[in-house]
Design a protein around this motif. Structure first.
Motif, PDB file in Angstrom:
ATOM      1  N   UNK A 178       0.916  -1.212   0.112  1.00 43.40           N
ATOM      2  CA  UNK A 178      -0.164   0.061   0.022  1.00 43.40           C
ATOM      3  C   UNK A 178       0.910   1.025   0.112  1.00 43.40           C
ATOM      4  N   UNK A 179       1.929   1.168   0.895  1.00 47.29           N
ATOM      5  CA  UNK A 179       2.465   2.723   0.916  1.00 47.29           C
ATOM      6  C   UNK A 179       3.776   2.612  -0.122  1.00 47.29           C
ATOM      7  N   UNK A 180       4.155   1.337  -0.895  1.00 45.26           N
ATOM      8  CA  UNK A 180       4.897   1.687  -2.087  1.00 45.26           C
ATOM      9  C   UNK A 180       6.372   1.862  -1.744  1.00 45.26           C
ATOM     10  N   UNK A 181       6.763   1.528  -0.595  1.00 51.24           N
ATOM     11  CA  UNK A 181       8.310   1.630  -0.043  1.00 51.24           C
ATOM     12  C   UNK A 181       8.407   0.594   0.758  1.00 51.24           C
ATOM     13  N   UNK A 182       9.760   0.421   1.171  1.00 47.81           N
ATOM     14  CA  UNK A 182      10.211  -0.678   2.173  1.00 47.81           C
ATOM     15  C   UNK A 182       9.643  -0.287   3.552  1.00 47.81           C
ATOM     16  N   UNK A 183       8.987  -1.161   4.474  1.00 41.79           N
ATOM     17  CA  UNK A 183       8.708  -0.812   5.824  1.00 41.79           C
ATOM     18  C   UNK A 183       9.171  -1.695   6.772  1.00 41.79           C
ATOM     19  N   UNK A 184       9.792  -1.075   7.991  1.00 45.18           N
ATOM     20  CA  UNK A 184      10.220  -2.106   8.876  1.00 45.18           C
ATOM     21  C   UNK A 184       9.224  -2.137   9.861  1.00 45.18           C
ATOM     22  N   UNK A 185       8.329  -3.024   9.759  1.00 45.48           N
ATOM     23  CA  UNK A 185       7.158  -2.951  10.677  1.00 45.48           C
ATOM     24  C   UNK A 185       7.273  -3.108  12.016  1.00 45.48           C
ATOM     25  N   UNK A 186       8.284  -3.918  12.332  1.00 48.46           N
ATOM     26  CA  UNK A 186       8.482  -3.820  13.792  1.00 48.46           C
ATOM     27  C   UNK A 186       8.640  -2.419  14.609  1.00 48.46           C
ATOM     28  N   UNK A 187       9.414  -1.851  13.749  1.00 47.15           N
ATOM     29  CA  UNK A 187       9.904  -0.375  14.113  1.00 47.15           C
ATOM     30  C   UNK A 187       8.699   0.617  13.747  1.00 47.15           C
ATOM     31  N   UNK A 188       7.885   0.443  12.889  1.00 50.66           N
ATOM     32  CA  UNK A 188       7.016   1.268  12.193  1.00 50.66           C
ATOM     33  C   UNK A 188       5.452   1.012  12.680  1.00 50.66           C
ATOM     34  N   UNK A 189       5.526  -0.178  13.469  1.00 48.87           N
ATOM     35  CA  UNK A 189       3.933  -0.582  13.870  1.00 48.87           C
ATOM     36  C   UNK A 189       3.562   0.562  14.620  1.00 48.87           C
ATOM     37  N   UNK A 190       2.219   0.970  14.220  1.00 41.63           N
ATOM     38  CA  UNK A 190       1.687   2.026  15.383  1.00 41.63           C
ATOM     39  C   UNK A 190       1.618   3.515  14.584  1.00 41.63           C
ATOM     40  N   UNK A 191       2.468   3.746  13.368  1.00 39.22           N
ATOM     41  CA  UNK A 191       2.657   4.945  12.644  1.00 39.22           C
ATOM     42  C   UNK A 191       1.528   5.178  11.868  1.00 39.22           C
ATOM     43  N   UNK A 192       0.989   6.284  11.645  1.00 36.71           N
ATOM     44  CA  UNK A 192       0.010   6.715  10.820  1.00 36.71           C
ATOM     45  C   UNK A 192       0.441   7.407   9.807  1.00 36.71           C
ATOM     46  N   UNK A 193       0.355   7.142   8.463  1.00 37.48           N
ATOM     47  CA  UNK A 193       0.604   8.007   7.252  1.00 37.48           C
ATOM     48  C   UNK A 193      -0.513   8.431   6.284  1.00 37.48           C
ATOM     49  N   UNK A 194      -0.612   9.471   5.643  1.00 42.83           N
ATOM     50  CA  UNK A 194      -1.567   9.613   4.438  1.00 42.83           C
ATOM     51  C   UNK A 194      -1.250   9.267   3.372  1.00 42.83           C
ATOM     52  N   UNK A 195      -1.816   8.371   2.608  1.00 38.59           N
ATOM     53  CA  UNK A 195      -1.685   7.946   1.168  1.00 38.59           C
ATOM     54  C   UNK A 195      -2.502   8.305   0.405  1.00 38.59           C
ATOM     55  N   UNK A 196      -2.177   8.406  -0.957  1.00 39.35           N
ATOM     56  CA  UNK A 196      -3.143   8.691  -1.989  1.00 39.35           C
ATOM     57  C   UNK A 196      -3.531   7.472  -2.585  1.00 39.35           C
ATOM     58  N   UNK A 197      -4.715   7.093  -2.606  1.00 37.56           N
ATOM     59  CA  UNK A 197      -5.423   5.807  -3.158  1.00 37.56           C
ATOM     60  C   UNK A 197      -6.298   6.307  -4.253  1.00 37.56           C
ATOM     61  N   UNK A 198      -5.948   6.111  -5.648  1.00 38.53           N
ATOM     62  CA  UNK A 198      -6.734   6.603  -6.671  1.00 38.53           C
ATOM     63  C   UNK A 198      -7.151   7.743  -6.639  1.00 38.53           C
ATOM     64  N   UNK A 199      -6.380   8.982  -6.079  1.00 38.87           N
ATOM     65  CA  UNK A 199      -6.862  10.144  -5.938  1.00 38.87           C
ATOM     66  C   UNK A 199      -7.440  10.634  -4.719  1.00 38.87           C
ATOM     67  N   UNK A 200      -7.469   9.832  -3.714  1.00 39.67           N
ATOM     68  CA  UNK A 200      -8.358  10.179  -2.331  1.00 39.67           C
ATOM     69  C   UNK A 200      -7.226   9.804  -1.321  1.00 39.67           C
ATOM     70  N   UNK A 201      -7.254  11.014  -0.592  1.00 35.82           N
ATOM     71  CA  UNK A 201      -5.971  10.844   0.642  1.00 35.82           C
ATOM     72  C   UNK A 201      -6.849   9.978   1.765  1.00 35.82           C
ATOM     73  N   UNK A 202      -5.878   9.114   2.086  1.00 34.14           N
ATOM     74  CA  UNK A 202      -6.428   8.125   3.323  1.00 34.14           C
ATOM     75  C   UNK A 202      -5.511   7.878   4.464  1.00 34.14           C
TER      76      UNK A 202
END
Ligand code: URA
Length: 195
Positions: A127-151
């Motif tokens: 979904x994020x289109x980048x490498x994710x270190x899940x153990x470190x990043x779990x709990x982080x909220x990011x805004x992403x563009x999915x088909x023109x809608x920010x989520x």
């Protein structure tokens, strides 16, 4: 409120090896207009047999944590990046993820959730289109563009990671607690486990 076009998904035969390994296609389940959409990696054995996402051991971990945090499974929606079980529970390939992306994005568009929770590395990176270190990043909220809608997207470790690792369990629990906080902040009706 829309309807998932099940027939379009059910007849999908884009991935030859998944067509060969699946018993059935596992579509998303739960509330069609849920405010929170959980996205896992792909169906395992239990899901392939039952036709529903997160029914095996990972599903039990998720269910327990949702319940501990006052979240009803019937009040949320759960789906996967790919809808057919890869043989031997291997990770879906890049090509399979790509082939299934249209189904996932259509589901996101129809459900229109306020919060997406990606369960595990495969789903988070897809979904994020980048490498994710899940153990470190779990709990982080990011805004992403999915088909023109920010989520808003909340990264979460996969429930399966907690099975033999108490540290991961703590991280998982605290991330699901964040989902509960988000729901409380929004004061969403019908989300409490006891109502
Ligand atoms: N793991 C997943 O990522 N999805 C499921 O549906 C079951 C297990």
């Amino acid at each position: 409120m829309g309807n998932i076009k099940e027939s379009k998904v059910i007849t999908c035969e884009k991935c030859q090896s998944l067509v060969a390994s699946r018993n059935q296609i596992v579509n998303g389940a739960g509330k069609i207009d849920a405010e929170v959409l959980f996205i896992g990696e792909g169906p395992g054995k239990e899901e392939d047999l039952s036709g529903k996402p997160f029914m095996g051991r990972s599903g039990k971990v998720l269910d327990r944590s949702l319940e501990n945090n006052g979240i009803k499974r019937s009040g949320i929606r759960i789906t996967n990046c790919v809808r057919c079980r890869p043989e031997g529970n291997r990770n879906p390939s890049k090509e399979e993820l790509f082939n299934c992306k249209g189904h996932l994005y259509e589901e996101i568009h129809i459900v229109d959730p306020g919060l997406i929770v990606t369960l595990g590395k495969v789903s988070s990176e897809h979904l994020l289109g980048r490498e994710v270190k899940v153990t470190e990043e779990s709990g982080k909220i990011e805004l992403i563009d999915i088909s023109g809608t920010m989520r808003s997207l909340l990264i979460c470790i996969h429930p399966a990671a907690t099975l033999y690792n108490p540290k991961q369990k703590i991280i998982f629990e605290s991330t699901i607690a964040k989902v509960s906080e988000w729901i409380m902040m929004k004061k969403l009706p019908g989300m409490d486990y006891d109502d």
